[in-house]
Design an enzyme around this catalytic site. Structure first.
Site, mmCIF file in Angstrom:
data_model
loop_
_atom_site.group_PDB
_atom_site.id
_atom_site.type_symbol
_atom_site.label_atom_id
_atom_site.label_comp_id
_atom_site.label_asym_id
_atom_site.label_seq_id
_atom_site.Cartn_x
_atom_site.Cartn_y
_atom_site.Cartn_z
ATOM 1 N N LYS A 41 -2.816 -28.645 19.232
ATOM 2 C CA LYS A 41 -2.411 -27.254 19.008
ATOM 3 C C LYS A 41 -3.540 -26.334 19.515
ATOM 4 O O LYS A 41 -4.711 -26.701 19.421
ATOM 5 C CB LYS A 41 -2.246 -26.976 17.510
ATOM 6 C CG LYS A 41 -1.405 -27.968 16.743
ATOM 7 C CD LYS A 41 -1.523 -27.710 15.227
ATOM 8 C CE LYS A 41 -1.011 -28.838 14.382
ATOM 9 N NZ LYS A 41 -1.336 -28.741 12.961
ATOM 10 N N SER A 128 -1.484 -23.785 7.158
ATOM 11 C CA SER A 128 -2.366 -22.846 7.867
ATOM 12 C C SER A 128 -1.548 -21.922 8.755
ATOM 13 O O SER A 128 -1.870 -20.742 8.901
ATOM 14 C CB SER A 128 -3.387 -23.616 8.700
ATOM 15 O OG SER A 128 -4.156 -24.426 7.862
HETATM 16 N N1 COA Z 1 -2.577 -27.543 1.614
HETATM 17 C C1 COA Z 1 -2.253 -26.634 2.535
HETATM 18 N N2 COA Z 1 -1.872 -26.956 3.790
HETATM 19 C C2 COA Z 1 -1.824 -28.245 4.086
HETATM 20 C C3 COA Z 1 -2.138 -29.253 3.176
HETATM 21 C C4 COA Z 1 -2.529 -28.856 1.872
HETATM 22 N N3 COA Z 1 -2.863 -29.729 0.936
HETATM 23 N N4 COA Z 1 -1.978 -30.442 3.768
HETATM 24 C C5 COA Z 1 -1.590 -30.190 5.011
HETATM 25 N N5 COA Z 1 -1.484 -28.867 5.213
HETATM 26 C C6 COA Z 1 -1.063 -28.146 6.411
HETATM 27 C C7 COA Z 1 -2.147 -27.976 7.416
HETATM 28 O O1 COA Z 1 -2.834 -26.757 7.221
HETATM 29 C C8 COA Z 1 -1.392 -27.976 8.705
HETATM 30 O O2 COA Z 1 -0.863 -26.693 8.918
HETATM 31 P P1 COA Z 1 -0.501 -26.150 10.382
HETATM 32 O O3 COA Z 1 0.313 -27.216 11.062
HETATM 33 O O4 COA Z 1 0.263 -24.978 10.040
HETATM 34 O O5 COA Z 1 -1.810 -25.892 11.051
HETATM 35 C C9 COA Z 1 -0.197 -28.876 8.452
HETATM 36 O O6 COA Z 1 -0.074 -28.924 7.057
HETATM 37 C C10 COA Z 1 -0.381 -30.266 8.963
HETATM 38 O O7 COA Z 1 -1.563 -30.756 8.380
HETATM 39 P P2 COA Z 1 -2.194 -32.121 8.839
HETATM 40 O O8 COA Z 1 -1.161 -33.166 8.889
HETATM 41 O O9 COA Z 1 -3.398 -32.352 7.999
HETATM 42 O O10 COA Z 1 -2.543 -31.839 10.320
HETATM 43 P P3 COA Z 1 -3.848 -31.404 10.870
HETATM 44 O O11 COA Z 1 -3.588 -30.932 12.257
HETATM 45 O O12 COA Z 1 -4.533 -30.437 9.970
HETATM 46 O O13 COA Z 1 -4.707 -32.778 10.888
HETATM 47 C C11 COA Z 1 -5.302 -35.011 11.674
HETATM 48 C C12 COA Z 1 -4.217 -33.946 11.492
HETATM 49 C C13 COA Z 1 -6.629 -34.392 12.078
HETATM 50 C C14 COA Z 1 -5.546 -35.713 10.377
HETATM 51 C C15 COA Z 1 -4.747 -36.000 12.720
HETATM 52 O O14 COA Z 1 -4.182 -35.278 13.783
HETATM 53 C C16 COA Z 1 -5.813 -36.905 13.304
HETATM 54 O O15 COA Z 1 -6.312 -37.761 12.636
HETATM 55 N N6 COA Z 1 -6.163 -36.693 14.579
HETATM 56 C C17 COA Z 1 -7.183 -37.470 15.293
HETATM 57 C C18 COA Z 1 -6.559 -38.460 16.291
HETATM 58 C C19 COA Z 1 -6.037 -39.628 15.534
HETATM 59 O O16 COA Z 1 -6.777 -40.409 14.989
HETATM 60 N N7 COA Z 1 -4.705 -39.689 15.469
HETATM 61 C C20 COA Z 1 -4.004 -40.579 14.571
HETATM 62 C C21 COA Z 1 -3.677 -41.872 15.158
HETATM 63 S S1 COA Z 1 -2.834 -42.816 13.912
#
Ligand code: COA
Length: 180
Positions: A41, A128
């Protein structure tokens, strides 16, 4: 000593994330908030700004550290010698993706466990992007983010508006080039 990583893009950090961090900090000896740098993103805040905001709002938790990472979460988890990945589950819709991620990570490094925290009901709708969108349309984000973050979000949105008015394409949000 059990160390957990709580990963995410935190663009920006919300009270929902803070709720999970606070509870994880009570369960584990140490919690490392892992801020993803190379997300697919396009972020509103670069990773340095996201790290700064999180450090400010977790400064009263002595066992919480904030570190940015790029690449695979599981490799980062190994690098920082953590045993557990913490994820929050807001609704059933989160579960399928989380299970797939946990199982993939388990396949890669069987010694790392993923543990799920049920998000507190009052934050189950929060994300977020909701916060970003509300702020973009001048909605009040006070109930969803700490004051420090609220101020940064409105400042950043003002910056973007100024950029649009001046038509300077070079001043959009860029990921910094600094070290992790
Ligand atoms: N409270 C409020 N918001 C929350 C939340 C909570 N407890 N839990 C999740 N969210 C929100 C996040 O803010 C995010 O919002 P947005 O999409 O509007 O920005 C959404 O829910 C998705 O959150 P999340 O699933 O945690 O996505 P992320 O982008 O913040 O993080 C990673 C994802 C970093 C954990 C994941 O992409 C990753 O591990 N990436 C590295 C590469 C990798 O290893 N991939 C996995 C292979 S299996």
């Amino acid at each position: 000593m059990a160390t957990a990583v709580y990963p995410g893009s935190f663009d920006p950090i919300t009270y929902g994330h803070l709720d999970i961090i606070r509870r994880a900090a009570e369960v584990f000896d140490k919690v490392i908030v892992g801020v993803l740098k190379n997300q697919t993103k396009t972020p509103l805040f670069n990773f340095e700004e996201r790290v700064d905001m999180i450090r400010e709002v977790v400064k009263d938790y002595p066992n919480v550290e904030v570190v940015s990472f790029h690449g695979l979460l599981i490799e980062f988890t190994k690098q920082v010698h953590a045993d557990v990945i913490v994820r929050g589950i807001r609704a059933v819709s989160d579960f399928e993706y989380e299970l797939m991620m946990a199982q993939t990570n388990k396949q890669l490094h069987p010694d790392v466990e993923t543990m799920f925290f049920a998000t507190s009901a009052k934050y189950s709708f929060l994300s977020s992007s909701t916060v970003r969108e509300l702020a973009m349309f001048d909605g009040d984000i006070t109930p969803f983010v700490p004051d420090y973050v609220r101020q940064k979000v409105y400042e950043k949105i003002d910056e973007h508006r100024q950029t649009e008015i001046s038509g300077d394409p070079a001043s959009g949000c860029q990921e910094g080039s600094g070290a992790d």
